[in-house]
Design a protein around this motif. Structure first.
Motif, PDB file in Angstrom:
ATOM      1  N   ALA A 130       0.839  -1.196   0.000  1.00 41.16           N
ATOM      2  CA  ALA A 130       0.000   0.000   0.000  1.00 41.16           C
ATOM      3  C   ALA A 130       0.877   1.250   0.000  1.00 41.16           C
ATOM      4  CB  ALA A 130      -0.918   0.002   1.219  1.00 41.16           C
ATOM      5  N   CYS A 131       0.367   2.334  -0.573  1.00 43.40           N
ATOM      6  CA  CYS A 131       1.125   3.576  -0.671  1.00 43.40           C
ATOM      7  C   CYS A 131       0.444   4.681   0.137  1.00 43.40           C
ATOM      8  CB  CYS A 131       1.245   4.009  -2.130  1.00 43.40           C
ATOM      9  SG  CYS A 131       2.179   2.829  -3.150  1.00 43.40           S
ATOM     10  N   TYR A 132       1.251   5.499   0.775  1.00 45.07           N
ATOM     11  CA  TYR A 132       0.754   6.597   1.604  1.00 45.07           C
ATOM     12  C   TYR A 132       1.535   7.868   1.318  1.00 45.07           C
ATOM     13  CZ  TYR A 132      -1.603   3.069   4.491  1.00 45.07           C
ATOM     14  OH  TYR A 132      -2.405   2.049   4.931  1.00 45.07           O
ATOM     15  N   LYS A 133       0.857   8.976   1.434  1.00 45.57           N
ATOM     16  CA  LYS A 133       1.524  10.273   1.480  1.00 45.57           C
ATOM     17  C   LYS A 133       1.676  10.669   2.947  1.00 45.57           C
ATOM     18  CE  LYS A 133       0.141  12.177  -3.000  1.00 45.57           C
ATOM     19  NZ  LYS A 133       1.539  12.247  -3.510  1.00 45.57           N
ATOM     20  N   VAL A 134       2.876  11.108   3.306  1.00 40.85           N
ATOM     21  CA  VAL A 134       3.173  11.488   4.684  1.00 40.85           C
ATOM     22  C   VAL A 134       3.758  12.899   4.669  1.00 40.85           C
ATOM     23  CG1 VAL A 134       4.420  10.899   6.798  1.00 40.85           C
ATOM     24  CG2 VAL A 134       3.644   9.076   5.259  1.00 40.85           C
ATOM     25  N   ARG A 135       3.248  13.759   5.558  1.00 38.36           N
ATOM     26  CA  ARG A 135       3.722  15.148   5.596  1.00 38.36           C
ATOM     27  C   ARG A 135       3.889  15.585   7.037  1.00 38.36           C
ATOM     28  NH1 ARG A 135       0.977  20.244   5.202  1.00 38.36           N
ATOM     29  NH2 ARG A 135      -1.017  19.242   4.748  1.00 38.36           N
ATOM     30  N   CYS A 136       4.996  16.266   7.340  1.00 38.12           N
ATOM     31  CA  CYS A 136       5.198  16.768   8.697  1.00 38.12           C
ATOM     32  C   CYS A 136       4.621  18.178   8.815  1.00 38.12           C
ATOM     33  CB  CYS A 136       6.662  16.726   9.106  1.00 38.12           C
ATOM     34  SG  CYS A 136       7.784  17.653   8.084  1.00 38.12           S
ATOM     35  N   LEU A 137       4.401  18.619  10.039  1.00 38.14           N
ATOM     36  CA  LEU A 137       3.582  19.806  10.291  1.00 38.14           C
ATOM     37  C   LEU A 137       4.361  21.016  10.791  1.00 38.14           C
ATOM     38  CD1 LEU A 137       0.618  17.989  12.070  1.00 38.14           C
ATOM     39  CD2 LEU A 137       0.722  18.736   9.697  1.00 38.14           C
TER      40      LEU A 137
ATOM     41  N   SER B 166       8.626  21.329   4.831  1.00 36.90           N
ATOM     42  CA  SER B 166       8.009  21.927   3.661  1.00 36.90           C
ATOM     43  C   SER B 166       6.543  21.516   3.620  1.00 36.90           C
ATOM     44  CB  SER B 166       8.713  21.449   2.390  1.00 36.90           C
ATOM     45  OG  SER B 166       8.401  20.090   2.135  1.00 36.90           O
ATOM     46  N   ARG B 167       5.821  22.056   2.667  1.00 39.18           N
ATOM     47  CA  ARG B 167       4.429  21.635   2.480  1.00 39.18           C
ATOM     48  C   ARG B 167       4.340  20.366   1.633  1.00 39.18           C
ATOM     49  NH1 ARG B 167       0.550  25.443   3.724  1.00 39.18           N
ATOM     50  NH2 ARG B 167       1.332  27.498   4.333  1.00 39.18           N
ATOM     51  N   ARG B 168       5.492  19.885   1.192  1.00 37.90           N
ATOM     52  CA  ARG B 168       5.533  18.723   0.307  1.00 37.90           C
ATOM     53  C   ARG B 168       5.376  17.434   1.108  1.00 37.90           C
ATOM     54  NH1 ARG B 168      10.083  19.735  -1.480  1.00 37.90           N
ATOM     55  NH2 ARG B 168      11.301  18.377  -0.093  1.00 37.90           N
ATOM     56  N   ALA B 169       4.536  16.554   0.640  1.00 44.88           N
ATOM     57  CA  ALA B 169       4.383  15.227   1.248  1.00 44.88           C
ATOM     58  C   ALA B 169       5.281  14.235   0.512  1.00 44.88           C
ATOM     59  CB  ALA B 169       2.933  14.770   1.183  1.00 44.88           C
ATOM     60  N   VAL B 170       5.803  13.273   1.247  1.00 46.34           N
ATOM     61  CA  VAL B 170       6.577  12.215   0.634  1.00 46.34           C
ATOM     62  C   VAL B 170       5.684  10.996   0.458  1.00 46.34           C
ATOM     63  CG1 VAL B 170       7.412  11.365   2.867  1.00 46.34           C
ATOM     64  CG2 VAL B 170       8.700  10.847   0.798  1.00 46.34           C
ATOM     65  N   THR B 171       5.792  10.330  -0.691  1.00 44.74           N
ATOM     66  CA  THR B 171       5.014   9.117  -0.949  1.00 44.74           C
ATOM     67  C   THR B 171       5.867   7.904  -0.617  1.00 44.74           C
ATOM     68  OG1 THR B 171       3.759  10.174  -2.730  1.00 44.74           O
ATOM     69  CG2 THR B 171       3.763   7.774  -2.672  1.00 44.74           C
ATOM     70  N   VAL B 172       5.333   7.024   0.233  1.00 45.13           N
ATOM     71  CA  VAL B 172       6.086   5.843   0.650  1.00 45.13           C
ATOM     72  C   VAL B 172       5.290   4.578   0.367  1.00 45.13           C
ATOM     73  CG1 VAL B 172       7.370   7.079   2.429  1.00 45.13           C
ATOM     74  CG2 VAL B 172       5.209   5.989   3.018  1.00 45.13           C
ATOM     75  N   ILE B 173       6.024   3.498   0.167  1.00 46.08           N
ATOM     76  CA  ILE B 173       5.445   2.183  -0.106  1.00 46.08           C
ATOM     77  C   ILE B 173       5.710   1.307   1.114  1.00 46.08           C
ATOM     78  CG2 ILE B 173       5.454   0.185  -1.653  1.00 46.08           C
ATOM     79  CD1 ILE B 173       6.970   2.129  -3.666  1.00 46.08           C
ATOM     80  N   ILE B 174       4.698   0.631   1.598  1.00 44.19           N
ATOM     81  CA  ILE B 174       4.864  -0.196   2.789  1.00 44.19           C
ATOM     82  C   ILE B 174       5.589  -1.488   2.428  1.00 44.19           C
ATOM     83  CG2 ILE B 174       3.707  -1.374   4.680  1.00 44.19           C
ATOM     84  CD1 ILE B 174       3.638   1.806   4.547  1.00 44.19           C
ATOM     85  N   THR B 175       6.779  -1.651   3.011  1.00 43.59           N
ATOM     86  CA  THR B 175       7.598  -2.832   2.747  1.00 43.59           C
ATOM     87  C   THR B 175       7.975  -3.594   4.015  1.00 43.59           C
ATOM     88  OG1 THR B 175       9.676  -1.593   2.892  1.00 43.59           O
ATOM     89  CG2 THR B 175       8.615  -1.706   0.728  1.00 43.59           C
ATOM     90  N   ASP B 176       7.610  -3.054   5.188  1.00 47.15           N
ATOM     91  CA  ASP B 176       8.076  -3.666   6.432  1.00 47.15           C
ATOM     92  C   ASP B 176       7.114  -3.312   7.572  1.00 47.15           C
ATOM     93  OD1 ASP B 176       9.681  -5.095   8.153  1.00 47.15           O
ATOM     94  OD2 ASP B 176      11.458  -3.838   7.886  1.00 47.15           O
TER      95      ASP B 176
END
Length: 255
Positions: free
Chosen positions: A79-86, A92-102
């Motif tokens: 599954a893929c998620y966008k994660v963004r810190c606040l 930044s306002r940019r979210a990173v897209t990550v793939i669940i591998t673990d």
């Protein structure tokens, strides 16, 4: 993975018209940490079974481990998620897209928490330009996340035959699934048969069937966990299949 062997053969794609690709327009609260080297891709392998795929594109620098609430006993793999810190002072306002591998089962990830343990590279990408090191020095940070469709440009769904597979015990790992990314069920069909045989989820993103003797070529049908979309790959695994080989279909989910 070493010793990959690719084959492109005719497949059929069947998607439920009522099902849409998974997407979440709402952000949810969570926490995040990072692991591995500061600019690294994360660690090899992992609880999903993708092995060294996590070191190469499109996985490279986009991998993440999640707490059990998102890992779902392995069915959350892929599954893929966008994660963004606040924290606007460093993020930044940019979210990173990550793939669940673990999976990260303890520590920050325990007690029902929603937590992402990201590769150093993915974690640093949430920072303002030049601030990746400072952000990593923060350790655990609050984030927001949402589900997003997976995208593997130029890739088609592939089936890796796991080491140890025989004519009586066949184990498969799904790779490069666009859209939902997760797998809820898998079936195979033997040569000259109309019967779909159900596979069993064993661990991570790995499925198996105990029967036999199983006779290829095999067609494979997978159904996503999130939205129930179905893909049927006709005779994607050839008669002379071998363990540790990967067989690639010609299609992927549309979303």
């Amino acid at each position: 993975m070493e010793g990959l062997c690719y084959i492109f053969i005719f497949c059929t794609l069947v998607c439920s018209a009522a099902a849409a690709a998974v997407a979440d327009l709402h952000w949810h609260p969570a926490t995040a940490t990072w692991y591995g080297s500061p600019e690294g891709d994360g660690s090899d392998g992992g609880a999903c079974g993708y092995g060294s795929l996590v070191d190469v594109k499109p996985f490279r620098a986009r991998v993440g481990a999640v707490s059990p609430v998102l890992f779902k006993g392995g069915e959350g793999c892929g599954a893929c998620y966008k994660v963004r810190c606040l924290d606007r002072s460093i993020c930044s306002r940019r979210a990173v897209t990550v793939i669940i591998t673990d999976e990260c089962p303890g520590g920050y990830c325990s007690n029902g928490r929603t937590h992402f343990d990201l590769s150093g590279a993915a974690f640093g990408r949430m920072a303002v330009a030049g601030g990746g090191g400072q952000l990593r020095n923060r350790g655990e940070i609050p984030v927001i996340y949402r589900r997003t469709p997976c995208k593997y440009p130029g890739k088609n769904i592939a089936f890796h035959v796991n080491e140890g597979s025989t004519d009586y015990w066949l184990s498969l790992l799904v790779e490069f699934e666009d859209g939902d990314g997760d797998v809820g069920s898998m079936h195979i069909r033997e040569a000259n048969s109309n019967e779909w045989l159900e596979m069993t989820h064993i661990w991570g993103a790995n499925w198996c069937i105990i029967a036999g003797p199983l006779r290829g070529p095999f067609s494979v049908k997978l159904t996503t966990l999130s939205t129930g979309r179905t893909l049927s790959a006709r005779e994607v695994i050839p008669r002379n299949w071998t363990p540790k080989a990967t067989y690639t279909s010609r299609l992927n989910f549309n979303f």
